[in-house]
Design a protein around this motif. Structure first.
Motif, PDB file in Angstrom:
ATOM      1  N   TRP A 149       1.611   0.688 -17.996  1.00  0.00           N
ATOM      2  CA  TRP A 149       1.950  -0.734 -18.043  1.00  0.00           C
ATOM      3  C   TRP A 149       2.638  -1.037 -19.365  1.00  0.00           C
ATOM      4  O   TRP A 149       2.339  -0.427 -20.379  1.00  0.00           O
ATOM      5  CB  TRP A 149       0.691  -1.616 -17.943  1.00  0.00           C
ATOM      6  CG  TRP A 149      -0.013  -1.556 -16.628  1.00  0.00           C
ATOM      7  CD1 TRP A 149      -0.921  -0.629 -16.220  1.00  0.00           C
ATOM      8  CD2 TRP A 149       0.135  -2.472 -15.549  1.00  0.00           C
ATOM      9  NE1 TRP A 149      -1.349  -0.904 -14.950  1.00  0.00           N
ATOM     10  CE2 TRP A 149      -0.720  -2.035 -14.509  1.00  0.00           C
ATOM     11  CE3 TRP A 149       0.905  -3.616 -15.350  1.00  0.00           C
ATOM     12  CZ2 TRP A 149      -0.825  -2.707 -13.300  1.00  0.00           C
ATOM     13  CZ3 TRP A 149       0.798  -4.297 -14.140  1.00  0.00           C
ATOM     14  CH2 TRP A 149      -0.056  -3.838 -13.133  1.00  0.00           C
ATOM     15  N   ILE A 150       3.545  -2.005 -19.319  1.00  0.00           N
ATOM     16  CA  ILE A 150       4.160  -2.516 -20.547  1.00  0.00           C
ATOM     17  C   ILE A 150       3.947  -4.020 -20.574  1.00  0.00           C
ATOM     18  O   ILE A 150       4.278  -4.723 -19.606  1.00  0.00           O
ATOM     19  CB  ILE A 150       5.659  -2.178 -20.616  1.00  0.00           C
ATOM     20  CG1 ILE A 150       5.826  -0.668 -20.831  1.00  0.00           C
ATOM     21  CG2 ILE A 150       6.346  -2.955 -21.730  1.00  0.00           C
ATOM     22  CD1 ILE A 150       7.258  -0.206 -20.911  1.00  0.00           C
ATOM     23  N   SER A 151       3.363  -4.509 -21.663  1.00  0.00           N
ATOM     24  CA  SER A 151       3.109  -5.948 -21.787  1.00  0.00           C
ATOM     25  C   SER A 151       4.068  -6.550 -22.800  1.00  0.00           C
ATOM     26  O   SER A 151       4.391  -5.932 -23.813  1.00  0.00           O
ATOM     27  CB  SER A 151       1.662  -6.203 -22.219  1.00  0.00           C
ATOM     28  OG  SER A 151       1.390  -5.555 -23.445  1.00  0.00           O
ATOM     29  N   THR A 176      13.116  -4.013 -27.674  1.00  0.00           N
ATOM     30  CA  THR A 176      13.607  -3.306 -26.500  1.00  0.00           C
ATOM     31  C   THR A 176      13.543  -4.249 -25.306  1.00  0.00           C
ATOM     32  O   THR A 176      12.499  -4.856 -25.037  1.00  0.00           O
ATOM     33  CB  THR A 176      12.767  -2.050 -26.206  1.00  0.00           C
ATOM     34  OG1 THR A 176      12.834  -1.165 -27.315  1.00  0.00           O
ATOM     35  CG2 THR A 176      13.297  -1.332 -24.966  1.00  0.00           C
ATOM     36  N   ARG A 177      14.655  -4.374 -24.634  1.00  0.00           N
ATOM     37  CA  ARG A 177      14.730  -5.199 -23.431  1.00  0.00           C
ATOM     38  C   ARG A 177      14.199  -4.390 -22.251  1.00  0.00           C
ATOM     39  O   ARG A 177      14.647  -3.275 -21.989  1.00  0.00           O
ATOM     40  CB  ARG A 177      16.175  -5.615 -23.193  1.00  0.00           C
ATOM     41  CG  ARG A 177      16.391  -6.510 -21.973  1.00  0.00           C
ATOM     42  CD  ARG A 177      17.861  -6.812 -21.822  1.00  0.00           C
ATOM     43  NE  ARG A 177      18.181  -7.444 -20.555  1.00  0.00           N
ATOM     44  CZ  ARG A 177      19.269  -7.210 -19.863  1.00  0.00           C
ATOM     45  NH1 ARG A 177      20.181  -6.345 -20.326  1.00  0.00           N
ATOM     46  NH2 ARG A 177      19.492  -7.822 -18.721  1.00  0.00           N
ATOM     47  N   ARG A 188       8.346  -5.578 -28.760  1.00  0.00           N
ATOM     48  CA  ARG A 188       8.595  -5.292 -30.174  1.00  0.00           C
ATOM     49  C   ARG A 188       8.637  -3.801 -30.486  1.00  0.00           C
ATOM     50  O   ARG A 188       8.927  -3.415 -31.606  1.00  0.00           O
ATOM     51  CB  ARG A 188       7.512  -5.962 -31.036  1.00  0.00           C
ATOM     52  CG  ARG A 188       7.616  -7.485 -31.037  1.00  0.00           C
ATOM     53  CD  ARG A 188       6.548  -8.088 -31.932  1.00  0.00           C
ATOM     54  NE  ARG A 188       6.678  -9.548 -31.999  1.00  0.00           N
ATOM     55  CZ  ARG A 188       7.423 -10.194 -32.875  1.00  0.00           C
ATOM     56  NH1 ARG A 188       8.116  -9.497 -33.770  1.00  0.00           N
ATOM     57  NH2 ARG A 188       7.496 -11.499 -32.876  1.00  0.00           N
ATOM     58  N   LYS A 189       8.360  -2.956 -29.516  1.00  0.00           N
ATOM     59  CA  LYS A 189       8.352  -1.515 -29.757  1.00  0.00           C
ATOM     60  C   LYS A 189       9.758  -0.960 -29.575  1.00  0.00           C
ATOM     61  O   LYS A 189      10.423  -1.254 -28.591  1.00  0.00           O
ATOM     62  CB  LYS A 189       7.377  -0.824 -28.796  1.00  0.00           C
ATOM     63  CG  LYS A 189       7.230   0.663 -29.043  1.00  0.00           C
ATOM     64  CD  LYS A 189       6.106   1.250 -28.206  1.00  0.00           C
ATOM     65  CE  LYS A 189       4.755   0.778 -28.705  1.00  0.00           C
ATOM     66  NZ  LYS A 189       3.643   1.521 -28.051  1.00  0.00           N
ATOM     67  N   LEU A 194       8.923   4.095 -27.063  1.00  0.00           N
ATOM     68  CA  LEU A 194       8.616   3.957 -25.636  1.00  0.00           C
ATOM     69  C   LEU A 194       8.925   5.239 -24.877  1.00  0.00           C
ATOM     70  O   LEU A 194       8.178   5.661 -23.992  1.00  0.00           O
ATOM     71  CB  LEU A 194       9.414   2.795 -25.031  1.00  0.00           C
ATOM     72  CG  LEU A 194       8.959   1.386 -25.404  1.00  0.00           C
ATOM     73  CD1 LEU A 194       9.964   0.365 -24.872  1.00  0.00           C
ATOM     74  CD2 LEU A 194       7.574   1.099 -24.845  1.00  0.00           C
ATOM     75  N   MET A 195      10.018   5.881 -25.223  1.00  0.00           N
ATOM     76  CA  MET A 195      10.441   7.092 -24.525  1.00  0.00           C
ATOM     77  C   MET A 195       9.395   8.192 -24.601  1.00  0.00           C
ATOM     78  O   MET A 195       9.255   9.007 -23.687  1.00  0.00           O
ATOM     79  CB  MET A 195      11.769   7.597 -25.083  1.00  0.00           C
ATOM     80  CG  MET A 195      12.967   6.761 -24.681  1.00  0.00           C
ATOM     81  SD  MET A 195      14.475   7.356 -25.486  1.00  0.00           S
ATOM     82  CE  MET A 195      14.569   9.037 -24.850  1.00  0.00           C
ATOM     83  N   ALA A 196       8.632   8.213 -25.696  1.00  0.00           N
ATOM     84  CA  ALA A 196       7.622   9.261 -25.859  1.00  0.00           C
ATOM     85  C   ALA A 196       6.539   9.166 -24.789  1.00  0.00           C
ATOM     86  O   ALA A 196       5.893  10.158 -24.461  1.00  0.00           O
ATOM     87  CB  ALA A 196       7.002   9.165 -27.247  1.00  0.00           C
TER      88      ALA A 196
END
Length: 252
Positions: A149-151, A176-177, A188-189, A194-196
């Protein structure tokens, strides 16, 4: 005079490789030292070196990505810390590689082969075979716990994006959009972090600032100048593919 660039995201290995090359091949001129894969690609395009010493793991573009993008332009030597099992793929593809920590004897062997190729004007090697053989091994070596999940905070609301519904990510300075088929937000990351946590089989990087869901790709378009864009299911946007990742969309 033979020329080269060195690409490694760590200062110490770059310095050590330059020092050792100066010892075993003093005629070699180092035209640029690069920290990121994108910098290496730009340096190769600008300086047109004979050789590129490329670390496998670098932020953004890997050494493999750079080698595929510049295929035919210079000889690639991969510098890696992978174990012997992964290195079997290099041997099978007849590719030059240097294992960290660097050995003077191993470097001398590589230099001798490079000098022979340059003296006889041998063509550069095709990295495609190596990429196919290494792909699954490198992914396994870099396996981490995947994001589910991404919040994202929007005012006094927190939006929740299940990863399986996200279409693409676009780096936007410090943010990051994140775009799904029916919503979007900014987190904000940075994209690199995120790719990791994303599964590289499900999410493909197609540009230094863009990652897309692979199974959402409907079509890829190539214009008269050779530039590639992709169309995603559920999105009206066309996303540009950089030269370094155009190999993903070559006909079989």
């Amino acid at each position: 005079m033979p020329t080269a660039i060195i690409a490694d995201d760590e200062d110490l290995p770059r310095t050590e490789l330059r020092r050792m090359l100066a010892d075993v091949w003093p005629e070699l001129q180092i035209l640029a030292e690069c920290e990121y894969g994108t910098e290496a690609l730009e340096a190769i395009q600008q300086h047109q070196p004979d050789i590129a010493f490329l670390d496998i793991r670098m932020p953004g573009l890997s050494g493999l990505d750079v080698a595929e993008a510049i295929k035919g332009n210079c000889h690639a030597v991969f510098v890696t810390a992978y174990d012997n099992h992964a290195l079997e793929a290099f041997t099978a593809a007849a590719m030059d590689y240097l294992l960290k920590p660097l050995s003077r004897q191993r470097l001398q062997e590589t230099v001798s082969r490079l000098q022979g190729r340059l003296a006889t004007d041998q063509p550069t090697m095709d990295v495609a075979k190596l990429m196919r053989e290494l792909d699954s091994r490198l992914r396994s070596a870099a396996a981490v716990e995947r994001i589910r999940w991404i919040s994202a905070s929007v005012g006094d609301t927190i939006k929740m994006f299940p990863v399986e519904k996200i279409l693409f990510f676009v780096s936007d300075e410090k943010y990051t959009r994140v775009v799904s088929s029916d919503d979007e937000a900014h987190v904000r990351k940075p994209l690199r972090e995120l790719m990791a946590g994303l599964d590289p089989d499900q999410f493909w990087q197609i540009h230094r600032s863009v990652v897309v869901r692979a199974d959402a790709i409907v079509k890829a378009y190539r214009d008269d100048a050779g530039k590639v864009t992709v169309e995603l299911r559920g999105s009206k946007e066309r996303l540009r593919v950089s030269l370094a990742y155009a190999w993903r969309f070559r006909p079989m």
